[in-house]
Design an enzyme around this catalytic site. Structure first.
Site, PDB file in Angstrom:
ATOM      1  N   ASP A 116     -25.897   2.880  -9.960  1.00 16.96           N
ATOM      2  CA  ASP A 116     -25.612   3.887 -10.806  1.00 16.96           C
ATOM      3  C   ASP A 116     -25.959   3.385 -12.243  1.00 16.96           C
ATOM      4  O   ASP A 116     -25.748   2.184 -12.492  1.00 16.96           O
ATOM      5  CB  ASP A 116     -24.232   4.433 -10.850  1.00 16.96           C
ATOM      6  CG  ASP A 116     -23.818   5.483 -11.951  1.00 16.96           C
ATOM      7  OD1 ASP A 116     -24.756   6.296 -12.036  1.00 16.96           O
ATOM      8  OD2 ASP A 116     -22.845   5.349 -12.585  1.00 16.96           O
ATOM      9  N   ASP A 136     -25.165   5.403 -15.941  1.00 17.46           N
ATOM     10  CA  ASP A 136     -24.337   5.841 -16.928  1.00 17.46           C
ATOM     11  C   ASP A 136     -22.825   5.533 -16.525  1.00 17.46           C
ATOM     12  O   ASP A 136     -22.396   5.920 -15.434  1.00 17.46           O
ATOM     13  CB  ASP A 136     -24.140   7.221 -17.290  1.00 17.46           C
ATOM     14  CG  ASP A 136     -25.563   7.812 -17.697  1.00 17.46           C
ATOM     15  OD1 ASP A 136     -25.862   7.107 -18.794  1.00 17.46           O
ATOM     16  OD2 ASP A 136     -26.409   8.642 -17.076  1.00 17.46           O
ATOM     17  N   LYS A 166     -27.964  19.164 -18.265  1.00 15.93           N
ATOM     18  CA  LYS A 166     -28.222  20.681 -18.264  1.00 15.93           C
ATOM     19  C   LYS A 166     -27.009  21.221 -17.555  1.00 15.93           C
ATOM     20  O   LYS A 166     -26.270  22.556 -17.932  1.00 15.93           O
ATOM     21  CB  LYS A 166     -29.438  21.192 -17.461  1.00 15.93           C
ATOM     22  CG  LYS A 166     -30.663  20.532 -17.914  1.00 15.93           C
ATOM     23  CD  LYS A 166     -31.923  21.161 -17.200  1.00 15.93           C
ATOM     24  CE  LYS A 166     -32.149  20.415 -16.000  1.00 15.93           C
ATOM     25  NZ  LYS A 166     -32.723  19.130 -16.052  1.00 15.93           N
ATOM     26  N   HIS A 219     -31.388  20.655 -23.707  1.00 19.26           N
ATOM     27  CA  HIS A 219     -31.254  19.525 -23.198  1.00 19.26           C
ATOM     28  C   HIS A 219     -32.442  18.467 -23.185  1.00 19.26           C
ATOM     29  O   HIS A 219     -32.287  17.242 -23.394  1.00 19.26           O
ATOM     30  CB  HIS A 219     -31.393  19.471 -21.644  1.00 19.26           C
ATOM     31  CG  HIS A 219     -31.011  18.430 -20.705  1.00 19.26           C
ATOM     32  ND1 HIS A 219     -31.839  17.700 -20.068  1.00 19.26           N
ATOM     33  CD2 HIS A 219     -30.033  17.557 -20.676  1.00 19.26           C
ATOM     34  CE1 HIS A 219     -31.272  16.562 -19.402  1.00 19.26           C
ATOM     35  NE2 HIS A 219     -30.101  16.625 -19.856  1.00 19.26           N
ATOM     36  N   THR A 262     -29.105   7.560 -10.015  1.00 23.04           N
ATOM     37  CA  THR A 262     -28.581   8.225 -11.371  1.00 23.04           C
ATOM     38  C   THR A 262     -28.847   9.541 -11.518  1.00 23.04           C
ATOM     39  O   THR A 262     -29.869  10.207 -10.898  1.00 23.04           O
ATOM     40  CB  THR A 262     -29.124   7.309 -12.527  1.00 23.04           C
ATOM     41  OG1 THR A 262     -28.441   7.944 -13.718  1.00 23.04           O
ATOM     42  CG2 THR A 262     -30.452   7.491 -12.700  1.00 23.04           C
ATOM     43  N   THR A 288     -28.785  10.994 -14.531  1.00 19.30           N
ATOM     44  CA  THR A 288     -29.465  11.154 -15.878  1.00 19.30           C
ATOM     45  C   THR A 288     -31.035  11.183 -15.685  1.00 19.30           C
ATOM     46  O   THR A 288     -31.622  10.854 -14.644  1.00 19.30           O
ATOM     47  CB  THR A 288     -29.074   9.919 -16.714  1.00 19.30           C
ATOM     48  OG1 THR A 288     -29.110  10.440 -17.866  1.00 19.30           O
ATOM     49  CG2 THR A 288     -29.833   8.814 -16.731  1.00 19.30           C
ATOM     50  N   ASP A 320     -19.068   3.806 -11.028  1.00 19.37           N
ATOM     51  CA  ASP A 320     -18.113   3.808 -12.180  1.00 19.37           C
ATOM     52  C   ASP A 320     -17.191   4.924 -11.953  1.00 19.37           C
ATOM     53  O   ASP A 320     -16.292   4.942 -12.640  1.00 19.37           O
ATOM     54  CB  ASP A 320     -18.534   3.650 -13.683  1.00 19.37           C
ATOM     55  CG  ASP A 320     -19.124   4.934 -14.157  1.00 19.37           C
ATOM     56  OD1 ASP A 320     -20.000   5.366 -13.388  1.00 19.37           O
ATOM     57  OD2 ASP A 320     -18.578   5.737 -14.972  1.00 19.37           O
TER      58      ASP A 320
HETATM   59  C1  XBP Z   1     -24.220  10.508 -15.244  1.00 22.68           C
HETATM   60  C2  XBP Z   1     -24.246  11.746 -15.948  1.00 22.68           C
HETATM   61  C3  XBP Z   1     -25.360  12.071 -16.865  1.00 22.68           C
HETATM   62  C4  XBP Z   1     -25.375  11.982 -18.289  1.00 22.68           C
HETATM   63  C5  XBP Z   1     -26.323  12.939 -18.985  1.00 22.68           C
HETATM   64  O1  XBP Z   1     -23.709  10.609 -14.129  1.00 22.68           O
HETATM   65  O2  XBP Z   1     -23.372  12.621 -15.553  1.00 22.68           O
HETATM   66  O3  XBP Z   1     -25.311  13.663 -16.689  1.00 22.68           O
HETATM   67  O4  XBP Z   1     -24.101  12.082 -18.616  1.00 22.68           O
HETATM   68  O5  XBP Z   1     -27.546  12.692 -18.490  1.00 22.68           O
HETATM   69  P1  XBP Z   1     -23.635   9.390 -13.104  1.00 22.68           P
HETATM   70  P2  XBP Z   1     -28.578  13.694 -18.580  1.00 22.68           P
HETATM   71  O6  XBP Z   1     -23.208   8.236 -13.759  1.00 22.68           O
HETATM   72  O7  XBP Z   1     -22.703   9.508 -11.890  1.00 22.68           O
HETATM   73  O8  XBP Z   1     -25.269   9.496 -12.456  1.00 22.68           O
HETATM   74  O9  XBP Z   1     -28.253  14.431 -19.871  1.00 22.68           O
HETATM   75  O10 XBP Z   1     -30.058  12.909 -18.816  1.00 22.68           O
HETATM   76  O11 XBP Z   1     -28.632  14.744 -17.361  1.00 22.68           O
HETATM   77 MG    MG Z   2     -21.675   6.855 -13.604  1.00 21.65          MG
END
Ligand code: XBP
Ligand code: MG
Length: 245
Positions: free
Chosen positions: A14, A16, A59, A87, A127, A129, A188
């Protein structure tokens, strides 16, 4: 090695919260900058953002906020286009910030990636994101070849159902052409863990500030960081042995 486990072949990360603490001082200010730029009076403070993180995907998070806090906005005839434009602007702000090197990787991440690659393990990303956010984050930290080090990048809208659905992990496993039993996932958050477990992956969780205290039942291990982790620990976790770090 237990009967149902294969030799470890790939690590799936992952981004983020796992590779870097991106949410509070990365994604959050980028959302706020996009709202300001659009002339909206919306501001996501740290506490509100923590609540909104229950919904993954930018989004989807905006739409969740609107439904809870600005329901009239959802009645605008061009609502979907407005969310998409917000976004897009948010992604521009986030990539600018990340590309400046302002968001460091978490302790132990660069070392583990390097050691794993040197040991012949394959690396992948799973991910929620947007794809450009991944390279904006990783290139300043790992150098211009950062993305080439990952064989598969599963990101953003490549699957319609985002975490906690397992779809993004299944998508990555298909492209790696590996069974889940030959891979370890790194997450995480509870949403991320649900996604990886749903795809049958043994998962190591390193909670971040926003996710500490969530339910990580089913994780192979929950660690403060990847700092002390050795490849031999990973192999043992995959085979189900108890390891203390
Ligand atoms: C990550 C997220 C993402 C970011 C925003 O989740 O929730 O939505 O906060 O990214 P994870 P975007 O770590 O579980 O993948 O705005 O690019 O969608
Ligand atoms: Mg994460």
């Amino acid at each position: 090695m237990s009967a149902n486990s294969a030799a470890l072949q790939a690590l799936i990360f992952d981004v983020d919260g796992t590779l870097a603490d991106t949410e509070r001082d990365g994604h959050r200010p980028a959302f706020n900058a996009a709202f300001r730029e659009a002339g909206l009076d919306w501001h996501w403070d740290e506490a509100l953002y923590g609540e909104l993180l229950a919904v993954t995907g930018g989004k989807e998070r905006i739409a969740h906020f609107v439904s809870r806090h600005r329901p009239a906005f959802a009645q605008l005839p061009d609502y979907a286009e407005r969310v998409a434009a917000l976004h897009k602007a948010k992604t521009r702000h986030y990539t600018q910030l990340a590309a400046s090197g302002a968001i460091p990787l978490r302790p132990g991440v660069a070392r583990l990636l390097h050691e794993a690659r040197s040991a012949g393990l394959r690396l992948a990303v799973a991910t929620t994101t947007t794809p450009e956010n991944v390279s904006a984050l990783l290139v300043p930290a790992l150098g211009p070849e950062a993305m080439a080090g990952f064989e598969v990048i599963g990101a953003g809208d490549v699957v319609p159902a985002k975490k906690p659905a397992p779809d993004i992990y299944r998508w990555v496993l298909e492209r790696l052409e590996l069974p889940a039993s030959a891979c370890l996932a790194f997450e995480d958050s509870e949403n991320g863990l649900k996604a990886s477990l749903g795809a049958g992956l043994a998962t190591i969780v390193t909670p971040c500030d926003y996710t500490r205290g969530q339910d990580f039942s089913g994780a192979a291990a929950v660690l403060d960081s990847l700092e002390e982790l050795a490849l031999s620990d990973l192999r043992a976790w995959l085979s189900g042995a108890a390891v203390s770090v």
